[in-house]
Design a protein around this motif. Sequence first.
Motif, PDB file in Angstrom:
ATOM      1  N   GLN A   1      43.965  52.083  -3.340  1.00 15.32           N
ATOM      2  CA  GLN A   1      44.564  51.391  -1.586  1.00 15.32           C
ATOM      3  C   GLN A   1      44.378  49.689  -1.883  1.00 15.32           C
ATOM      4  O   GLN A   1      45.647  49.240  -1.240  1.00 15.32           O
ATOM      5  N   LYS A   2      43.194  49.744  -2.603  1.00 11.48           N
ATOM      6  CA  LYS A   2      43.471  47.902  -2.733  1.00 11.48           C
ATOM      7  C   LYS A   2      44.878  47.275  -3.136  1.00 11.48           C
ATOM      8  O   LYS A   2      45.903  46.219  -2.811  1.00 11.48           O
TER       9      LYS A   2
ATOM     10  N   ARG B   1      31.605  45.598  -0.542  1.00 11.35           N
ATOM     11  CA  ARG B   1      32.133  46.074   0.229  1.00 11.35           C
ATOM     12  C   ARG B   1      33.710  45.483   0.720  1.00 11.35           C
ATOM     13  O   ARG B   1      33.938  44.706   0.279  1.00 11.35           O
ATOM     14  N   TYR B   2      34.626  46.386   0.119  1.00 10.44           N
ATOM     15  CA  TYR B   2      36.295  45.523   0.799  1.00 10.44           C
ATOM     16  C   TYR B   2      36.988  45.788   2.124  1.00 10.44           C
ATOM     17  O   TYR B   2      36.901  46.832   3.148  1.00 10.44           O
ATOM     18  N   PHE B   3      37.515  44.533   2.677  1.00  6.08           N
ATOM     19  CA  PHE B   3      38.465  44.695   3.954  1.00  6.08           C
ATOM     20  C   PHE B   3      39.219  44.579   4.246  1.00  6.08           C
ATOM     21  O   PHE B   3      40.129  43.071   2.845  1.00  6.08           O
ATOM     22  N   VAL B   4      40.574  44.381   4.653  1.00  9.10           N
ATOM     23  CA  VAL B   4      41.697  44.261   4.684  1.00  9.10           C
ATOM     24  C   VAL B   4      41.115  42.643   5.332  1.00  9.10           C
ATOM     25  O   VAL B   4      40.739  42.292   6.439  1.00  9.10           O
ATOM     26  N   LYS B   5      41.572  41.079   4.897  1.00  7.96           N
ATOM     27  CA  LYS B   5      41.497  40.155   5.694  1.00  7.96           C
ATOM     28  C   LYS B   5      42.629  39.791   6.937  1.00  7.96           C
ATOM     29  O   LYS B   5      43.607  39.965   7.236  1.00  7.96           O
TER      30      LYS B   5
ATOM     31  N   GLY C   1      36.582  48.153  11.561  1.00  5.13           N
ATOM     32  CA  GLY C   1      36.513  46.916  10.970  1.00  5.13           C
ATOM     33  C   GLY C   1      37.358  46.055   9.586  1.00  5.13           C
ATOM     34  O   GLY C   1      36.982  45.044   8.918  1.00  5.13           O
ATOM     35  N   GLY C   2      38.081  46.782   9.436  1.00 12.25           N
ATOM     36  CA  GLY C   2      39.329  47.315   8.435  1.00 12.25           C
ATOM     37  C   GLY C   2      38.694  46.994   6.800  1.00 12.25           C
ATOM     38  O   GLY C   2      39.015  47.146   6.402  1.00 12.25           O
ATOM     39  N   GLU C   3      37.659  48.396   7.203  1.00 17.96           N
ATOM     40  CA  GLU C   3      37.375  48.294   5.834  1.00 17.96           C
ATOM     41  C   GLU C   3      37.812  49.985   4.938  1.00 17.96           C
ATOM     42  O   GLU C   3      38.490  50.160   5.178  1.00 17.96           O
ATOM     43  N   LEU C   4      38.150  49.024   3.374  1.00 21.42           N
ATOM     44  CA  LEU C   4      38.880  50.326   2.820  1.00 21.42           C
ATOM     45  C   LEU C   4      37.796  51.360   2.626  1.00 21.42           C
ATOM     46  O   LEU C   4      37.093  51.077   2.538  1.00 21.42           O
ATOM     47  N   ASN C   5      38.331  52.438   2.427  1.00 20.97           N
ATOM     48  CA  ASN C   5      38.347  53.664   1.838  1.00 20.97           C
ATOM     49  C   ASN C   5      37.480  54.405   0.578  1.00 20.97           C
ATOM     50  O   ASN C   5      38.875  54.527   0.410  1.00 20.97           O
ATOM     51  N   GLY C   6      36.484  54.652   0.219  1.00 17.70           N
ATOM     52  CA  GLY C   6      35.773  54.624  -1.487  1.00 17.70           C
ATOM     53  C   GLY C   6      36.412  56.209  -1.363  1.00 17.70           C
ATOM     54  O   GLY C   6      35.937  55.647  -2.554  1.00 17.70           O
TER      55      GLY C   6
END
Length: 166
Positions: free
Chosen positions: A125-126, A145-149, A111-116
């Motif tokens: 990563q951000k 949670r963080y995602f790449v738009k 889903g484009g989520e960043l990996n903690g």
Amino acid sequence: MANEVNKDFNAMMNNSKNMPKIVEIKDEKGIKKWGGKTMVVAPALEYDAVMKLIPEGKVVTTKEIREYIAKKHKVEITCPLTAGIFINICAWASYQRDSDKTPFWRVLKAGGELNGKYPSAISLQKELLEKEGHKIITKGTKNIRYFVKDYENKLFSLKGDISNNE
């Protein structure tokens, strides 16, 4: 991963432990769960090589990497458990090196989520994705949670020529 600073991730990455291994899944429950009868357990170095193919400004998810490796080995699936572990090992190995960096920050979760679990959790990563022009969005209020738009528009195709001689 616990105590990352005390581990030699480059040694871990370079220890292939008789991999790749092709596994035949024989029980119907396993076939249904994993989505195939033949599975490869690929070494961490193979993930590192694939991650190095991703150009600046592009991203992939672990799913695309697993599909690429499965196709390379002419099997139906790549072990999802070891894939996640080995991608994290590659990220930490790159983080520990002064040169020959692997762009681990370009590999996203589903889903484009960043990996903690990557070095410096989400912050590095951000930062690196934003430097490459990606917009990071948050979802959630308590468990943020963080995602790449619009990550789908930035996906790099790993569908090119696949050989066993990478």
